[in-house]
Design an enzyme around this catalytic site. Structure first.
Site, PDB file in Angstrom:
ATOM      1  CG  ASP A 165       5.898 -16.865 -12.872  1.00  0.00           C
ATOM      2  OD1 ASP A 165       5.217 -17.437 -12.007  1.00  0.00           O
ATOM      3  OD2 ASP A 165       6.401 -15.734 -12.703  1.00  0.00           O
ATOM      4  CD1 TRP A 166       1.416 -19.599 -16.656  1.00  0.00           C
ATOM      5  CD2 TRP A 166       0.190 -21.471 -16.584  1.00  0.00           C
ATOM      6  NE1 TRP A 166       1.234 -20.022 -17.951  1.00  0.00           N
ATOM      7  CE2 TRP A 166       0.478 -21.167 -17.939  1.00  0.00           C
ATOM      8  CE3 TRP A 166      -0.568 -22.599 -16.290  1.00  0.00           C
ATOM      9  CZ2 TRP A 166       0.036 -21.961 -18.991  1.00  0.00           C
ATOM     10  CZ3 TRP A 166      -1.015 -23.389 -17.347  1.00  0.00           C
ATOM     11  CH2 TRP A 166      -0.718 -23.066 -18.686  1.00  0.00           C
ATOM     12  CD  GLU A 167       4.104 -16.364  -9.287  1.00  0.00           C
ATOM     13  OE1 GLU A 167       4.061 -16.208  -8.046  1.00  0.00           O
ATOM     14  OE2 GLU A 167       4.944 -15.787 -10.012  1.00  0.00           O
ATOM     15  CB  SER A 168      -3.612 -15.660 -11.848  1.00  0.00           C
ATOM     16  OG  SER A 168      -2.931 -14.552 -12.387  1.00  0.00           O
TER      17      SER A 168
END
Length: 405
Positions: free
Chosen positions: A125-128
């Protein structure tokens, strides 16, 4: 003697290959991905998920054999800017030393997923930031990645004009983001090859307008630019969370339809036919934190089955597990609403696969976006499969998946 040994090895290898080609997958599976272990450990409240056919990690742990979810900055050296402006791991993908990142990914995996035979869902979960440069211009908190990329390009090429700097900033960012994400997937797949690995929230649709049941043309084109990500992923995890700001069940249904339809399109173009698709859903409205009405469980979980997803991931935030009352409230909701519905859909999917597809494929509803699909059937406990077709598993073909492929 030697010839006999060779024949035996070849024969055993043939039987193993035949077994692998003949094995089937669950018709539909709901996997729990919420940090609910506090309920059992601290308050002795058992959510009884397995009685409703909801798969969960042993001891309700957040990471285990069924699912592992990595929040940023894990695994590896995920770069981002914190809310106070501090750069973590260089802040932007261009500043991350890839060899150090890969080693950190391997170390994180060894520590957090120690079982080398891990065969669950592996979610990153990479959302930046978004890997497509242009996408970062649409959200205020992501503009820092545009600005810092331009600063870096200007430092490297001080004599270039602004147009050339912008192009270089885009190129450097996207190439570095791609290298970071692809290498991350490759290393986790190499070290835990039986896992189903992918990034949370891809593909996205951004269909936030009321009654918007398809992705905008620009979004589709940008998703196509991520073909490299879909090709290397061994599972897709689109997000279908709902907000109560959508004024009707129909508008919320269409919101989910757009995302699922884009997932099907991407999988058909860039993934293998065996690449599983799991919708990330929850059971609370994102803006109010109230539990979904049953109709919205149908809109999310039911539509996921009808569309041909392999299952759903049931997520929740740790902030919803802070008291005994939180656990008791969820327990009541699972027993009265969520649990029975998941069990009904799972039973329907399993029976449809067995009866319609000889256990060698999964059922997909014809024209699934035009009707409520499984809703009417499970509410009446009716097993009518006439509106469902088979999507055969590997090594099988035919209308009812009864022929060897």
């Amino acid at each position: 003697m030697y010839e006999t040994l060779v024949f035996s090895v070849v024969y055993i290898s043939f039987l193993f290959l035949l077994y692998r080609r003949s094995e089937t997958r669950p018709a539909f599976v709901a996997t729990w991905n919420a940090p609910s272990d506090v309920c059992s450990k601290k308050y002795k409240i058992d959510l009884q998920l397995k009685s409703f056919r909801i798969a969960e990690n042993e001891n309700a742990s957040f990471r285990g054999k069924d699912v592992v979810l990595f929040y940023e900055p894990l695994p590896g050296l995920y770069p981002k800017y914190l809310s106070n402006g501090t750069a973590l791991n260089g802040g932007i993908p261009q500043r991350v030393p890839i060899e150090h990142h890969v080693q950190k990914v391997a170390n994180d995996l060894s520590h957090l997923v120690p079982a080398k035979n891990f065969a669950g869902k592996g979610v990153i979960d990479w959302e930046s930031w978004r890997p497509i440069f242009q996408r970062n211009t649409f959200e205020p908190d992501k503009l820092v990645y545009i600005n810092e990329s331009r600063k870096l390009a200007k430092t490297l090429y001080p004599n270039w004009n602004s147009s050339m700097i912008d192009k270089m900033a885009k190129t450097m960012f996207e190439e570095s983001a791609r290298e970071l994400m692809v290498n991350t997937l490759k290393i986790v797949q190499d070290l835990r090859p039986r896992g189903e690995w992918g990034f949370y929230g891809f593909p996205r649709c951004f269909n936030y307008q009321i009654d918007e049941d398809e992705c905008h043309k620009d979004t589709i084109e940008l998703n196509d630019q991520l073909h490299w990500l879909f090709r290397v992923s061994t599972s897709l995890f689109p997000s279908i969370y709902l907000s109560s700001k959508f004024p009707s069940s129909t508008s919320r249904q269409k919101r989910v339809q757009g995302i699922l339809n884009e997932t099907l399109r991407v999988q058909s173009l860039y993934s293998t036919p065996r690449t599983p698709m799991y919708s990330y859903t929850t059971y609370r409205y994102t803006d109010s934190n109230k539990f979904y009405l049953k109709e919205d469980l149908i809109n999310t979980i039911g539509q996921s089955f009808d569309a041909g997803m392999d299952g759903v991931m049931l997520w929740d935030s740790s902030k919803n597990f802070e008291s005994r009352q939180d656990c008791e409230s969820l327990q009541n909701y699972i027993e009265s609403t969520l649990g029975p519905l998941v069990k009904s859909i799972t039973n329907f999917a399993e029976k449809c696969s067995t009866v319609n597809c000889n256990g060698h494929g999964k059922c997909v509803r014809n024209s699934w976006m035009e009707t409520s699909g499984v809703q009417m059937l499970i509410s009446r406990n009716v097993y009518n499969f006439e509106n469902y077709k088979c999507r055969c598993y590997e090594a099988w073909k035919g209308v009812h998946c009864n022929e060897r492929g």
